[in-house]
Design an enzyme around this catalytic site. Structure first.
Site, PDB file in Angstrom:
ATOM      1  N   ARG A 110      26.183  60.173  50.794  1.00 56.93           N
ATOM      2  CA  ARG A 110      25.858  61.672  50.789  1.00 56.93           C
ATOM      3  C   ARG A 110      27.261  63.074  50.513  1.00 56.93           C
ATOM      4  O   ARG A 110      28.252  61.736  50.352  1.00 56.93           O
ATOM      5  CB  ARG A 110      26.213  61.881  52.792  1.00 56.93           C
ATOM      6  CG  ARG A 110      25.688  61.223  53.753  1.00 56.93           C
ATOM      7  CD  ARG A 110      24.059  61.940  53.921  1.00 56.93           C
ATOM      8  NE  ARG A 110      22.731  61.604  54.206  1.00 56.93           N
ATOM      9  CZ  ARG A 110      22.284  60.658  54.217  1.00 56.93           C
ATOM     10  NH1 ARG A 110      21.486  60.514  52.818  1.00 56.93           N
ATOM     11  NH2 ARG A 110      21.169  60.636  55.113  1.00 56.93           N
TER      12      ARG A 110
ATOM     13  N   GLU B 251      24.028  70.799  49.762  1.00 56.50           N
ATOM     14  CA  GLU B 251      22.827  70.123  49.812  1.00 56.50           C
ATOM     15  C   GLU B 251      21.478  72.157  49.854  1.00 56.50           C
ATOM     16  O   GLU B 251      22.368  72.131  51.254  1.00 56.50           O
ATOM     17  CB  GLU B 251      22.944  69.105  50.094  1.00 56.50           C
ATOM     18  CG  GLU B 251      22.913  68.624  49.255  1.00 56.50           C
ATOM     19  CD  GLU B 251      22.032  66.863  49.288  1.00 56.50           C
ATOM     20  OE1 GLU B 251      21.237  66.766  49.774  1.00 56.50           O
ATOM     21  OE2 GLU B 251      22.852  65.896  49.347  1.00 56.50           O
TER      22      GLU B 251
ATOM     23  N   HIS C 100      18.848  64.209  45.088  1.00 55.78           N
ATOM     24  CA  HIS C 100      18.985  63.583  46.674  1.00 55.78           C
ATOM     25  C   HIS C 100      17.614  62.934  46.829  1.00 55.78           C
ATOM     26  O   HIS C 100      17.076  62.963  46.916  1.00 55.78           O
ATOM     27  CB  HIS C 100      18.782  64.479  47.756  1.00 55.78           C
ATOM     28  CG  HIS C 100      19.339  64.234  48.696  1.00 55.78           C
ATOM     29  ND1 HIS C 100      20.052  64.242  50.336  1.00 55.78           N
ATOM     30  CD2 HIS C 100      19.423  62.463  49.411  1.00 55.78           C
ATOM     31  CE1 HIS C 100      20.514  63.261  51.208  1.00 55.78           C
ATOM     32  NE2 HIS C 100      19.889  61.991  50.886  1.00 55.78           N
TER      33      HIS C 100
HETATM   34  P1  NAD Z   1      25.248  50.487  55.806  1.00 51.46           P
HETATM   35  O1  NAD Z   1      25.507  50.693  57.692  1.00 51.46           O
HETATM   36  O2  NAD Z   1      24.462  48.891  55.715  1.00 51.46           O
HETATM   37  O3  NAD Z   1      26.771  50.316  55.256  1.00 51.46           O
HETATM   38  C1  NAD Z   1      27.787  51.731  55.636  1.00 51.46           C
HETATM   39  C2  NAD Z   1      29.262  51.099  55.383  1.00 51.46           C
HETATM   40  O4  NAD Z   1      30.130  51.800  55.104  1.00 51.46           O
HETATM   41  C3  NAD Z   1      29.672  49.636  56.495  1.00 51.46           C
HETATM   42  O5  NAD Z   1      29.326  48.654  55.839  1.00 51.46           O
HETATM   43  C4  NAD Z   1      30.664  50.620  56.866  1.00 51.46           C
HETATM   44  O6  NAD Z   1      31.378  49.135  57.645  1.00 51.46           O
HETATM   45  C5  NAD Z   1      31.228  51.510  55.814  1.00 51.46           C
HETATM   46  N1  NAD Z   1      32.308  52.688  56.075  1.00 51.46           N
HETATM   47  C6  NAD Z   1      32.257  53.481  57.287  1.00 51.46           C
HETATM   48  N2  NAD Z   1      33.139  53.767  57.436  1.00 51.46           N
HETATM   49  C7  NAD Z   1      34.019  53.455  56.403  1.00 51.46           C
HETATM   50  C8  NAD Z   1      35.100  53.800  55.656  1.00 51.46           C
HETATM   51  N3  NAD Z   1      35.798  54.756  56.130  1.00 51.46           N
HETATM   52  N4  NAD Z   1      35.351  53.839  55.166  1.00 51.46           N
HETATM   53  C9  NAD Z   1      34.864  52.291  54.360  1.00 51.46           C
HETATM   54  N5  NAD Z   1      33.811  51.640  54.686  1.00 51.46           N
HETATM   55  C10 NAD Z   1      33.022  52.520  55.608  1.00 51.46           C
HETATM   56  O7  NAD Z   1      24.267  51.939  55.328  1.00 51.46           O
HETATM   57  P2  NAD Z   1      23.420  51.303  54.796  1.00 51.46           P
HETATM   58  O8  NAD Z   1      22.419  51.605  54.569  1.00 51.46           O
HETATM   59  O9  NAD Z   1      24.930  50.281  53.612  1.00 51.46           O
HETATM   60  O10 NAD Z   1      23.705  53.352  53.684  1.00 51.46           O
HETATM   61  C11 NAD Z   1      25.001  53.375  53.401  1.00 51.46           C
HETATM   62  C12 NAD Z   1      24.656  55.256  53.382  1.00 51.46           C
HETATM   63  O11 NAD Z   1      24.310  55.634  52.271  1.00 51.46           O
HETATM   64  C13 NAD Z   1      24.200  56.026  54.604  1.00 51.46           C
HETATM   65  O12 NAD Z   1      24.815  56.372  55.823  1.00 51.46           O
HETATM   66  C14 NAD Z   1      23.781  57.085  54.205  1.00 51.46           C
HETATM   67  O13 NAD Z   1      24.105  58.457  54.492  1.00 51.46           O
HETATM   68  C15 NAD Z   1      23.494  57.076  52.449  1.00 51.46           C
HETATM   69  N6  NAD Z   1      22.246  56.965  52.063  1.00 51.46           N
HETATM   70  C16 NAD Z   1      21.819  57.739  50.675  1.00 51.46           C
HETATM   71  C17 NAD Z   1      20.315  57.963  50.590  1.00 51.46           C
HETATM   72  C18 NAD Z   1      20.224  58.716  49.316  1.00 51.46           C
HETATM   73  O14 NAD Z   1      19.095  59.123  49.457  1.00 51.46           O
HETATM   74  N7  NAD Z   1      21.470  58.787  48.817  1.00 51.46           N
HETATM   75  C19 NAD Z   1      19.317  56.609  51.050  1.00 51.46           C
HETATM   76  C20 NAD Z   1      19.599  56.091  52.110  1.00 51.46           C
HETATM   77  C21 NAD Z   1      21.144  56.202  52.493  1.00 51.46           C
END
Ligand code: NAD
Length: 322
Positions: free
Chosen positions: A241, A270, A288
């Site tokens: 994000r 955005e 995005h």
């Molecule tokens: P997920 O919940 O499986 O993984 C997120 C990880 O981040 C977890 O392991 C969590 O423990 C860790 N985390 C949380 N807070 C933290 C911190 N302060 N420091 C370090 N690590 C921390 O989620 P995911 O399915 O892997 O998705 C991750 C993110 O990717 C989503 O939340 C979303 O915002 C983003 N995303 C973006 C797009 C895009 O179109 N660009 C698409 C899908 C997902």
């Protein structure tokens, strides 16, 4: 007959499922994001039982007020920072997301960006189209190799773990990661090495890629001080994000050679880009679209619908977020 409001046109897969169940599905006809006022007005039209919303919709108390009979807000995204989940919980409204089905696509896009910035693909494309190519030259548009380098992952959840896998298996990369939770699976599978701070990863990595959710604790996770800890030869990739990076500080770092380059799919405000970002040659930007493959978007539509069906049938949503 249950009624569902969909805040914007999405792939049919899920909508078809809802209709097959006999639900009435109303999709916003606006070609674009509904404003808050438009969303509230649309929700007041009928006593909707469920809402399928998008990451571009801000779902807060005023929106829940406009849909008092809705039992679920199914977010068409894995991230749910656009939804006030605590408020939903207070009201007994379920919020669901679409995990897993987009993991491969987002990890692929992350690598597409990483390879593209390292091999200067966008810059080379602009150069060639502009008619500047005058023949092979030994030092024309020299890039940086990815294979065998050190990959630093911030947030090793579903997507971060998949990126770790590609890095180690396809590009022989050494993988370091920081996460608030240890991911033993990637330690075992690809010898990923845990570091107990963001800083420790930044100091060693040649490529830093961010996969944390947007939370209070991750806003500006990458700030001026942390950018300065990266190697001057390192690249930063962000498909999580936008607000996770202080974008003004990043523009400064890219312009001053603090880091070598960046590849971004998401932005702090955005769809606006920080002043100066798009003028830099050492940055690649995509709008995005990290989950934007037909496969992923269609599966996201289906998963959002499955969550709605579960809740309206009195079952637990398979992807309820807490
Ligand atoms: P997920 O919940 O499986 O993984 C997120 C990880 O981040 C977890 O392991 C969590 O423990 C860790 N985390 C949380 N807070 C933290 C911190 N302060 N420091 C370090 N690590 C921390 O989620 P995911 O399915 O892997 O998705 C991750 C993110 O990717 C989503 O939340 C979303 O915002 C983003 N995303 C973006 C797009 C895009 O179109 N660009 C698409 C899908 C997902």
């Amino acid at each position: 007959m249950p009624t569902v409001f969909v805040t914007r046109k999405i792939p049919e897969t899920g909508l078809k499922l809802l209709r097959e169940k006999g639900y009435e599905v109303d999709t916003s006809e606006k070609d674009g994001v509904l404003t808050k006022e438009e969303l509230i007005a649309a929700l007041r039209m009928k006593p909707y039982d469920a809402v399928l919303c998008l990451l571009t919709d801000t779902i807060d108390a005023a929106v829940f007020d406009a849909a008092p009979s809705a039992k679920i807000f199914a977010n068409y995204a894995v991230g749910f920072d656009n939804v006030d989940v605590a408020e939903a919980k207070r009201r007994g409204v379920v919020v669901s997301n679409t995990p897993d089905v987009l993991t491969n696509t987002v990890a692929e896009h992350t690598f597409a960006l990483m390879l593209a910035i390292a091999h200067r693909i966008a810059e080379a494309d602009r150069f060639t189209r502009a008619g500047k190519y005058e023949g092979w030259a030994p030092e024309l548009l020299l890039g940086t190799g990815v294979s065998g380098k050190t990959l630093g992952i911030l947030g090793a959840g579903r997507i971060g773990a998949r990126v770790a896998y590609h890095g180690a298996k396809s590009f022989d990369m050494r993988v370091l990661y920081y996460d608030v939770r240890r991911n033993e699976a990637i330690e075992k599978e690809v010898n990923a090495e845990f570091r107990d701070s963001v800083e420790a990863v930044l100091k060693e990595a040649d490529f830093v890629t961010i996969h944390v959710p947007l939370l209070y604790s991750t806003r500006h996770l990458m700030n001026r001080a942390r950018l300065a800890l990266m190697k001057p030869t390192a690249y930063l990739v962000n498909t999580s994000r936008g607000p996770v990076i202080d974008e003004a500080a990043l523009v400064e770092a890219l312009g001053n050679g603090v880091i070598k380059g960046a590849a971004l799919d998401v932005f702090e405000n955005e769809p606006a880009l920080a002043t100066g970002l798009s003028e830099l040659e050492n940055v690649i930007v995509t709008p995005h679209i990290a989950s934007a493959t037909e496969e992923a978007r269609s599966a996201m539509s289906r998963l959002a619908a499955e969550n709605i069906i579960a809740v309206l049938e009195g079952e637990e949503a398979p992807n309820a977020v807490r």
